[in-house]
Design a protein around this motif. Sequence first.
Motif, PDB file in Angstrom:
ATOM      1  N   HIS A  12       0.885  -1.255  -0.029  1.00  0.00           N
ATOM      2  CA  HIS A  12       0.286   0.873   0.065  1.00  0.00           C
ATOM      3  C   HIS A  12       0.936   1.496  -0.211  1.00  0.00           C
ATOM      4  O   HIS A  12       2.087   1.347   0.251  1.00  0.00           O
ATOM      5  CB  HIS A  12      -1.369  -0.024   1.316  1.00  0.00           C
ATOM      6  CG  HIS A  12      -1.702   1.705   1.679  1.00  0.00           C
ATOM      7  ND1 HIS A  12      -1.679   1.917   2.413  1.00  0.00           N
ATOM      8  CD2 HIS A  12      -2.410   1.980   0.881  1.00  0.00           C
ATOM      9  CE1 HIS A  12      -2.811   2.805   1.978  1.00  0.00           C
ATOM     10  NE2 HIS A  12      -3.198   3.504   0.973  1.00  0.00           N
ATOM     11  N   ALA A  13       0.157   2.388  -0.902  1.00  0.00           N
ATOM     12  CA  ALA A  13       1.281   3.344  -0.339  1.00  0.00           C
ATOM     13  C   ALA A  13      -0.065   4.574  -0.912  1.00  0.00           C
ATOM     14  O   ALA A  13      -0.418   4.440  -1.407  1.00  0.00           O
ATOM     15  CB  ALA A  13       1.850   3.751  -1.805  1.00  0.00           C
ATOM     16  N   ASN A  14       0.059   5.250  -0.257  1.00  0.00           N
ATOM     17  CA  ASN A  14      -1.050   7.076  -0.659  1.00  0.00           C
ATOM     18  C   ASN A  14      -0.199   8.191  -0.919  1.00  0.00           C
ATOM     19  O   ASN A  14       1.293   8.376  -0.109  1.00  0.00           O
ATOM     20  CB  ASN A  14      -1.957   7.011   0.666  1.00  0.00           C
ATOM     21  CG  ASN A  14      -2.976   8.273   0.902  1.00  0.00           C
ATOM     22  OD1 ASN A  14      -3.043   8.810  -0.383  1.00  0.00           O
ATOM     23  ND2 ASN A  14      -3.340   7.798   1.483  1.00  0.00           N
ATOM     24  N   HIS A  15      -0.088   8.879  -1.605  1.00  0.00           N
ATOM     25  CA  HIS A  15       0.805   9.811  -2.607  1.00  0.00           C
ATOM     26  C   HIS A  15       0.047  10.672  -2.524  1.00  0.00           C
ATOM     27  O   HIS A  15       0.614  12.342  -2.843  1.00  0.00           O
ATOM     28  CB  HIS A  15       1.420   9.207  -3.486  1.00  0.00           C
ATOM     29  CG  HIS A  15       1.947   8.526  -4.027  1.00  0.00           C
ATOM     30  ND1 HIS A  15       2.974   8.343  -3.780  1.00  0.00           N
ATOM     31  CD2 HIS A  15       1.737   7.189  -4.565  1.00  0.00           C
ATOM     32  CE1 HIS A  15       3.895   7.239  -3.790  1.00  0.00           C
ATOM     33  NE2 HIS A  15       2.997   5.897  -4.221  1.00  0.00           N
ATOM     34  N   GLY A  16      -1.538  11.192  -1.245  1.00  0.00           N
ATOM     35  CA  GLY A  16      -1.799  12.328  -1.576  1.00  0.00           C
ATOM     36  C   GLY A  16      -2.655  11.820  -2.869  1.00  0.00           C
ATOM     37  O   GLY A  16      -4.290  11.521  -2.429  1.00  0.00           O
TER      38      GLY A  16
END
Length: 232
Positions: A12-16
């Motif tokens: 999981h990655a949240n880059h905005g």
Amino acid sequence: MITVRKADERGHANHGWLDTYHTFSFANYYDPKHMGFRALRVINEDYVTPTAGFGTHGHRDMEIITYVLEGALEHKDSIGNGSVIQPGDVQRMSAGTGIMHSEFNHSKTEPVHLLQIWLLPEKNGLQPSYEQQNFSPAKTPGQLCLVAARDGREGAVTVHQDVDLYAAVLRAGDRTSHTLKPQRHAWVQVARGSITLNGLSLDTSDGAAISDETEIAIAATQDAEILLFDLA
């Protein structure tokens, strides 16, 4: 044998502007136990904020399928294609010797939710190409709809790999099945909702690798949408 890949175990990655989940190793997420399954290399579940997206970037030697669940995704590429992909559409892009493209949320107000799928091609160095078709599996609930195949039969988009990809929209209580021929494998991805797969419970964003099975029996325990890959 069925091996379940639970949604909360994914990378999981949240880059905005982008909230993304990786079923298999991708970008900064690396897990040697999850590098793909057969020719299936990537299943990314992406949420892209309004007007944001992936600027122009390149790919090569990969079969890329885009499946939009909610919203609309705008596509442009270096071989002259421009389109908007919406729920019910399936886009296939063969990167081959090299292609540049961009993908942006088409809406100024609503997010777009999509699955991006990468398949290893059966050979490298193909001529880049593009195809998009609308299938609207919601119009025939409870049935597996062939949306991608190597031979492009039944109006499916053509992929350069020995794989049949089916989509289905299921209402609670619907049942469907698929027979695997000898030496074939399958991957089932639950795009939303809940199902049982040969008696095993799968929920939204869960996946399952299937080998050494003859029959795949799917029952919707609530309204659901699934993808089924029949793989060499």
